[in-house]
Design a protein around this motif. Sequence first.
Motif, short mmCIF file in Angstrom:
data_model
loop_
_atom_site.label_atom_id
_atom_site.label_comp_id
_atom_site.label_asym_id
_atom_site.label_seq_id
_atom_site.Cartn_x
_atom_site.Cartn_y
_atom_site.Cartn_z
N MET A 83 0.81 -1.21 0.00
CA MET A 83 0.00 0.00 0.00
C MET A 83 0.85 1.26 0.00
O MET A 83 0.47 2.27 -0.60
CB MET A 83 -0.95 0.01 1.20
N ASP A 84 2.02 1.23 0.65
CA ASP A 84 2.90 2.41 0.68
C ASP A 84 3.32 2.83 -0.72
O ASP A 84 3.39 4.01 -1.04
CB ASP A 84 4.13 2.15 1.54
N LEU A 85 3.62 1.85 -1.59
CA LEU A 85 4.01 2.16 -2.97
C LEU A 85 2.85 2.81 -3.70
O LEU A 85 3.01 3.83 -4.37
CB LEU A 85 4.43 0.88 -3.71
N LEU A 86 1.65 2.24 -3.56
CA LEU A 86 0.48 2.80 -4.24
C LEU A 86 0.13 4.18 -3.70
O LEU A 86 -0.19 5.10 -4.47
CB LEU A 86 -0.70 1.85 -4.10
N MET A 87 0.23 4.38 -2.40
CA MET A 87 -0.07 5.67 -1.79
C MET A 87 0.94 6.73 -2.25
O MET A 87 0.56 7.85 -2.59
CB MET A 87 -0.03 5.55 -0.27
N ILE A 125 -7.44 1.89 -6.24
CA ILE A 125 -7.82 0.59 -6.75
C ILE A 125 -9.28 0.69 -7.21
O ILE A 125 -10.16 1.04 -6.43
CB ILE A 125 -7.65 -0.50 -5.68
N ASP A 126 -9.52 0.42 -8.48
CA ASP A 126 -10.85 0.47 -9.07
C ASP A 126 -11.38 -0.97 -9.13
O ASP A 126 -11.06 -1.73 -10.06
CB ASP A 126 -10.78 1.09 -10.46
N CYS A 127 -12.16 -1.35 -8.15
CA CYS A 127 -12.65 -2.73 -8.06
C CYS A 127 -13.59 -3.07 -9.21
O CYS A 127 -13.55 -4.19 -9.73
CB CYS A 127 -13.34 -2.96 -6.73
N PHE A 128 -14.42 -2.12 -9.64
CA PHE A 128 -15.37 -2.38 -10.71
C PHE A 128 -14.65 -2.73 -12.01
O PHE A 128 -15.02 -3.66 -12.71
CB PHE A 128 -16.29 -1.17 -10.92
#
Length: 66
Positions: free
Chosen positions: A45-49, A55-58
Motif C-alpha cells: 500500500m505504501d508504494l500505491l499511496m 484501486i478500481d474494483c469495478f
Amino acid sequence: MCNPFGEIVILGDVCRSCQIKMDGRIFLVDLISLEMKDFDVILEMDLLMKHRASIDCFRMGVVFAM
C-alpha cells in the motif's frame, strides 16, 4: 509469513529493484517469490499511496492520479 487465513507461506527468492510497468509508468520494486497460486503480484500500500494510486474494483485495475 502467514496469509490472512493464518496459514504459513514459504518465502522464496528476492529480486531487488525490479522494473514493473503499470498504466504506462515504470516502478522499481523488490519482488519476493511466494508459494501461492492465487496472486500474480502483491504490491504494498505504501508504494500505491506514494504514487497516488486508487484501486478500481469495478474495472479490476489500478488508477493513478495525474
